[in-house]
Design an enzyme around this catalytic site. Structure first.
Site, PDB file in Angstrom:
ATOM      1  N   ARG A 162       5.877 -23.407  23.970  1.00  0.00           N
ATOM      2  CA  ARG A 162       6.786 -24.082  24.879  1.00  0.00           C
ATOM      3  C   ARG A 162       7.424 -25.291  24.154  1.00  0.00           C
ATOM      4  NH1 ARG A 162       7.353 -24.290  30.409  1.00  0.00           N
ATOM      5  NH2 ARG A 162       7.834 -26.314  31.404  1.00  0.00           N
TER       6      ARG A 162
ATOM      7  N   SER B 245       7.676 -27.867  16.001  1.00  0.00           N
ATOM      8  CA  SER B 245       7.043 -28.315  17.410  1.00  0.00           C
ATOM      9  C   SER B 245       5.895 -28.814  17.635  1.00  0.00           C
ATOM     10  CB  SER B 245       7.261 -26.539  18.396  1.00  0.00           C
ATOM     11  OG  SER B 245       6.510 -25.997  17.734  1.00  0.00           O
ATOM     12  N   HIS B 246       5.430 -28.822  16.442  1.00  0.00           N
ATOM     13  CA  HIS B 246       3.897 -29.611  16.609  1.00  0.00           C
ATOM     14  C   HIS B 246       3.671 -30.680  15.351  1.00  0.00           C
ATOM     15  CE1 HIS B 246       3.061 -26.180  19.278  1.00  0.00           C
ATOM     16  NE2 HIS B 246       2.099 -26.614  19.692  1.00  0.00           N
TER      17      HIS B 246
ATOM     18  N   PHE C  18      -3.055 -30.611  22.694  1.00  0.00           N
ATOM     19  CA  PHE C  18      -1.560 -30.458  22.396  1.00  0.00           C
ATOM     20  C   PHE C  18      -1.285 -29.886  21.046  1.00  0.00           C
ATOM     21  CE2 PHE C  18      -2.916 -34.154  20.320  1.00  0.00           C
ATOM     22  CZ  PHE C  18      -2.216 -34.462  19.085  1.00  0.00           C
TER      23      PHE C  18
ATOM     24  N   GLU D 140       8.816 -25.293  21.446  1.00  0.00           N
ATOM     25  CA  GLU D 140       9.906 -24.857  20.753  1.00  0.00           C
ATOM     26  C   GLU D 140      11.250 -24.817  21.733  1.00  0.00           C
ATOM     27  OE1 GLU D 140      12.200 -24.018  17.684  1.00  0.00           O
ATOM     28  OE2 GLU D 140       9.979 -24.225  17.349  1.00  0.00           O
TER      29      GLU D 140
ATOM     30  N   LEU E 210      -3.186 -24.304  16.468  1.00  0.00           N
ATOM     31  CA  LEU E 210      -4.555 -24.044  15.932  1.00  0.00           C
ATOM     32  C   LEU E 210      -4.685 -23.656  14.403  1.00  0.00           C
ATOM     33  CD1 LEU E 210      -5.428 -21.534  18.804  1.00  0.00           C
ATOM     34  CD2 LEU E 210      -5.795 -24.148  18.745  1.00  0.00           C
TER      35      LEU E 210
ATOM     36  N   HIS F  44       3.870  -6.113  28.129  1.00  0.00           N
ATOM     37  CA  HIS F  44       2.636  -5.843  28.447  1.00  0.00           C
ATOM     38  C   HIS F  44       1.496  -6.311  27.313  1.00  0.00           C
ATOM     39  CE1 HIS F  44       3.252  -2.204  26.553  1.00  0.00           C
ATOM     40  NE2 HIS F  44       1.954  -1.900  26.522  1.00  0.00           N
TER      41      HIS F  44
ATOM     42  N   PHE G 148       0.109 -18.004  16.555  1.00  0.00           N
ATOM     43  CA  PHE G 148       1.040 -18.107  17.566  1.00  0.00           C
ATOM     44  C   PHE G 148       0.675 -17.928  19.029  1.00  0.00           C
ATOM     45  CE2 PHE G 148       0.722 -13.772  15.515  1.00  0.00           C
ATOM     46  CZ  PHE G 148       0.143 -12.941  16.681  1.00  0.00           C
TER      47      PHE G 148
ATOM     48  N   ARG H  68       6.798 -10.693   4.152  1.00  0.00           N
ATOM     49  CA  ARG H  68       6.212 -11.878   3.939  1.00  0.00           C
ATOM     50  C   ARG H  68       5.009 -11.966   4.586  1.00  0.00           C
ATOM     51  NH1 ARG H  68       6.077 -16.518   7.389  1.00  0.00           N
ATOM     52  NH2 ARG H  68       7.790 -17.068   8.640  1.00  0.00           N
TER      53      ARG H  68
HETATM   54  P1  NDP Z   1       6.010 -18.404  15.878  1.00  0.00           P
HETATM   55  O1  NDP Z   1       6.557 -17.486  16.884  1.00  0.00           O
HETATM   56  O2  NDP Z   1       6.839 -19.129  15.184  1.00  0.00           O
HETATM   57  O3  NDP Z   1       4.941 -17.678  14.900  1.00  0.00           O
HETATM   58  C1  NDP Z   1       4.237 -18.207  14.181  1.00  0.00           C
HETATM   59  C2  NDP Z   1       3.229 -17.605  13.229  1.00  0.00           C
HETATM   60  O4  NDP Z   1       3.997 -16.403  12.872  1.00  0.00           O
HETATM   61  C3  NDP Z   1       2.968 -18.291  12.022  1.00  0.00           C
HETATM   62  O5  NDP Z   1       1.892 -17.750  11.745  1.00  0.00           O
HETATM   63  C4  NDP Z   1       4.072 -17.617  11.137  1.00  0.00           C
HETATM   64  O6  NDP Z   1       4.057 -18.258   9.876  1.00  0.00           O
HETATM   65  C5  NDP Z   1       4.074 -16.390  11.552  1.00  0.00           C
HETATM   66  N1  NDP Z   1       5.517 -15.682  11.002  1.00  0.00           N
HETATM   67  C6  NDP Z   1       6.698 -16.228  11.603  1.00  0.00           C
HETATM   68  N2  NDP Z   1       7.760 -15.297  11.223  1.00  0.00           N
HETATM   69  C7  NDP Z   1       7.203 -14.391  10.421  1.00  0.00           C
HETATM   70  C8  NDP Z   1       7.541 -13.298   9.602  1.00  0.00           C
HETATM   71  N3  NDP Z   1       8.800 -13.100   9.715  1.00  0.00           N
HETATM   72  N4  NDP Z   1       6.773 -12.553   8.899  1.00  0.00           N
HETATM   73  C9  NDP Z   1       5.436 -12.939   9.009  1.00  0.00           C
HETATM   74  N5  NDP Z   1       4.853 -14.306   9.633  1.00  0.00           N
HETATM   75  C10 NDP Z   1       5.840 -14.934  10.287  1.00  0.00           C
HETATM   76  O7  NDP Z   1       5.021 -19.767  16.793  1.00  0.00           O
HETATM   77  P2  NDP Z   1       4.798 -19.875  18.187  1.00  0.00           P
HETATM   78  O8  NDP Z   1       5.917 -20.628  18.642  1.00  0.00           O
HETATM   79  O9  NDP Z   1       4.352 -18.768  18.692  1.00  0.00           O
HETATM   80  O10 NDP Z   1       3.768 -20.843  17.989  1.00  0.00           O
HETATM   81  C11 NDP Z   1       3.671 -22.173  17.371  1.00  0.00           C
HETATM   82  C12 NDP Z   1       2.558 -23.133  17.508  1.00  0.00           C
HETATM   83  O11 NDP Z   1       2.315 -23.481  18.728  1.00  0.00           O
HETATM   84  C13 NDP Z   1       1.342 -22.543  16.976  1.00  0.00           C
HETATM   85  O12 NDP Z   1       0.999 -23.061  16.005  1.00  0.00           O
HETATM   86  C14 NDP Z   1       0.490 -22.557  18.041  1.00  0.00           C
HETATM   87  O13 NDP Z   1      -0.757 -22.859  17.691  1.00  0.00           O
HETATM   88  C15 NDP Z   1       1.231 -23.580  18.970  1.00  0.00           C
HETATM   89  N6  NDP Z   1       0.751 -23.624  20.089  1.00  0.00           N
HETATM   90  C16 NDP Z   1      -0.492 -24.473  20.936  1.00  0.00           C
HETATM   91  C17 NDP Z   1      -0.496 -24.263  22.104  1.00  0.00           C
HETATM   92  C18 NDP Z   1      -1.822 -24.910  22.674  1.00  0.00           C
HETATM   93  O14 NDP Z   1      -2.162 -24.656  23.840  1.00  0.00           O
HETATM   94  N7  NDP Z   1      -2.486 -25.856  21.841  1.00  0.00           N
HETATM   95  C19 NDP Z   1       0.089 -23.399  23.044  1.00  0.00           C
HETATM   96  C20 NDP Z   1       1.233 -22.766  22.202  1.00  0.00           C
HETATM   97  C21 NDP Z   1       1.459 -22.786  20.925  1.00  0.00           C
HETATM   98  P3  NDP Z   1       4.793 -19.429   9.111  1.00  0.00           P
HETATM   99  O15 NDP Z   1       4.129 -20.609   9.859  1.00  0.00           O
HETATM  100  O16 NDP Z   1       4.622 -19.351   7.967  1.00  0.00           O
HETATM  101  O17 NDP Z   1       5.954 -19.081   9.779  1.00  0.00           O
HETATM  102  O1  PYC Z   2       4.057 -25.495  22.603  1.00  0.00           O
HETATM  103  O2  PYC Z   2       3.365 -24.275  24.206  1.00  0.00           O
HETATM  104  C1  PYC Z   2       3.248 -25.314  23.369  1.00  0.00           C
HETATM  105  C2  PYC Z   2       1.906 -25.977  23.666  1.00  0.00           C
HETATM  106  C3  PYC Z   2       1.212 -26.035  24.665  1.00  0.00           C
HETATM  107  C4  PYC Z   2       0.261 -26.983  24.527  1.00  0.00           C
HETATM  108  C5  PYC Z   2       0.531 -27.348  23.027  1.00  0.00           C
HETATM  109  N1  PYC Z   2       1.493 -26.744  22.595  1.00  0.00           N
END
Ligand code: NDP
Ligand code: PYC
Length: 339
Positions: free
Chosen positions: A188, A49-50, A123, A190, A126, A231, A181, A306
């Site tokens: 979004r 997704s990124h 975008f 994803e 982190l 919550h 995360f 893990r």
């Molecule tokens: P996930 O729900 O996939 O969670 C990601 C984190 O959880 C990673 O550190 C991942 O490690 C870890 N993880 C996942 N599965 C496991 C597991 N089974 N056991 C242990 N650790 C686990 O990601 P999100 O969809 O919530 O977010 C994805 C990305 O989107 C992030 O990098 C975030 O910064 C980015 N994002 C950016 C935004 C912005 O405004 N700039 C807004 C929202 C999201 P691993 O990578 O090794 O799987």
């Molecule tokens: O995937 O939610 C997201 C997002 C917002 C800004 C960057 N990524």
């Protein structure tokens, strides 16, 4: 997805593609390099997704006119333990690069330092940022609001951004411990990838515009996303709104999406970053205590669980050796950005 439906690219090819596209759409060279580094890192670590997908998002944002393509970030040394960078309406990556040396220096001098990025377009994931700080032997925290897409627990109207929280911890002789995360059930991006692939989303990711649970990606994008952990995620998302919004004089996710006015830019606002030097508390004893912390990681992996980022670091090793595999349709859509 089968091998036939994917295109194999070396990391250099991903970088060249990113540079060509961003330059073609008018982004200044300094930003091209900073943004390309993030996109290559995302694809390399198999963060779909990124990674390359973000080129579509970036170009869309460039075309909305909401990002200043040649912004020059300005570093303000506001206090002994505080640094602020005005991104000037440019992408956050360039502002982060500009402020990182000062953050590290201040954290070493004071034991702790905070970094506020203002007036940026965000975008990105982190983890590259907290990883860069942890690689300097510092403990790191980062968060940023985004656009109001996520309903608070118990509500049905979008209010919070997907508001990621990232943490980094230095590990002797190893990659840092890093998690990163969204405080929504999922990023979004994803859900966008599910929509592109015509795949249903799992229950619990979103509700439709009537507030009903949905597994339809588009309905969730048009309705509201949900927080993770009910919550608990809702409170963490609120914290992000506060400390990376009003606390640093920048926008909430609701303000960001209002400014967007439907054009579909990436979120506009601020980011809050913290760096802590364990030596600030512990002096010469810091190394021993950091070593002792390894028992926590051993106890996690020792029972078959893990670590967060373990998958990412394994993916990194694969990609460095073999390149990456981008879905063919995505590759074609990205190539079309060169037309
Ligand atoms: P996930 O729900 O996939 O969670 C990601 C984190 O959880 C990673 O550190 C991942 O490690 C870890 N993880 C996942 N599965 C496991 C597991 N089974 N056991 C242990 N650790 C686990 O990601 P999100 O969809 O919530 O977010 C994805 C990305 O989107 C992030 O990098 C975030 O910064 C980015 N994002 C950016 C935004 C912005 O405004 N700039 C807004 C929202 C999201 P691993 O990578 O090794 O799987
Ligand atoms: O995937 O939610 C997201 C997002 C917002 C800004 C960057 N990524």
């Amino acid at each position: 997805m089968s091998e036939v439906e994917k295109v194999r690219l070396s990391l250099d090819e991903v970088a060249a593609l990113s540079r060509a596209i961003l330059t073609r759409h008018g982004l200044a060279p300094r930003h091209v390099e900073a943004v390309t580094a993030t996109i290559v890192a995302g694809e390399r670590d198999e963060c779909a997704s990124h990674g390359v997908y973000r080129l579509l998002v970036c170009v869309n944002t460039l075309n909305t006119g909401k990002v200043v393509k040649d912004a020059i970030p300005v570093v303000h040394d506001v206090a002994p333990a505080l640094v602020r960078v005005d991104a000037g309406g440019g992408f956050a990556q360039t502002a982060f690069e500009a402020g990182l040396p000062s953050l590290v220096e201040k954290a070493r001098a004071n034991g702790i330092a905070a970094f506020g990025i203002n007036h940026c377009v965000h975008f990105a994931a982190l983890w590259p940022e907290v990883e860069a700080i942890a690689e300097q032997g510092l403990v790191a925290f980062a968060c940023t609001p985004s656009h109001a897409w996520v309903a608070p627990a118990g509500g049905i109207k979008p209010l919070f951004g997907t508001n990621p929280i990232a943490f980094g911890w230095p590990r002797p002789g190893d990659y840092p411990y890093v998690f990163d995360f969204a405080t929504s059930a999922v990023a979004r991006g994803e859900i966008e990838l599910h929509r592109r692939a015509g795949k249903p989303i799992p229950e619990g990711w979103g509700i439709d515009s009537e507030g009903q649970p949905t597994t339809d990606a588009k309905a969730a994008l048009d309705g509201a996303m949900l927080t993770f952990g009910g919550h608990k995620g809702s409170a963490l998302a609120t914290m992000v709104e506060l400390i990376a919004g009003p606390m640093i004089g920048d926008m909430t996710s609701a303000e960001s999406i209002a400014l967007d006015a439907g054009v579909g830019s990436s979120p506009i606002g601020g980011e809050f970053i913290l760096a802590i030097d364990p030596a600030g508390f512990l002096g010469a004893e810091a190394a021993g205590h950091i070593e002792r912390a390894e028992a926590v990681f051993d106890a996690i992996t020792g029972q078959g669980a893990r670590l967060p980022s373990q998958r990412r670091f394994e993916a990194r090793a694969r990609s460095l050796a073999n390149g990456v595999h981008v879905p063919r349709q995505l590759y074609q859509d990205v190539q079309a950005l060169l037309d």
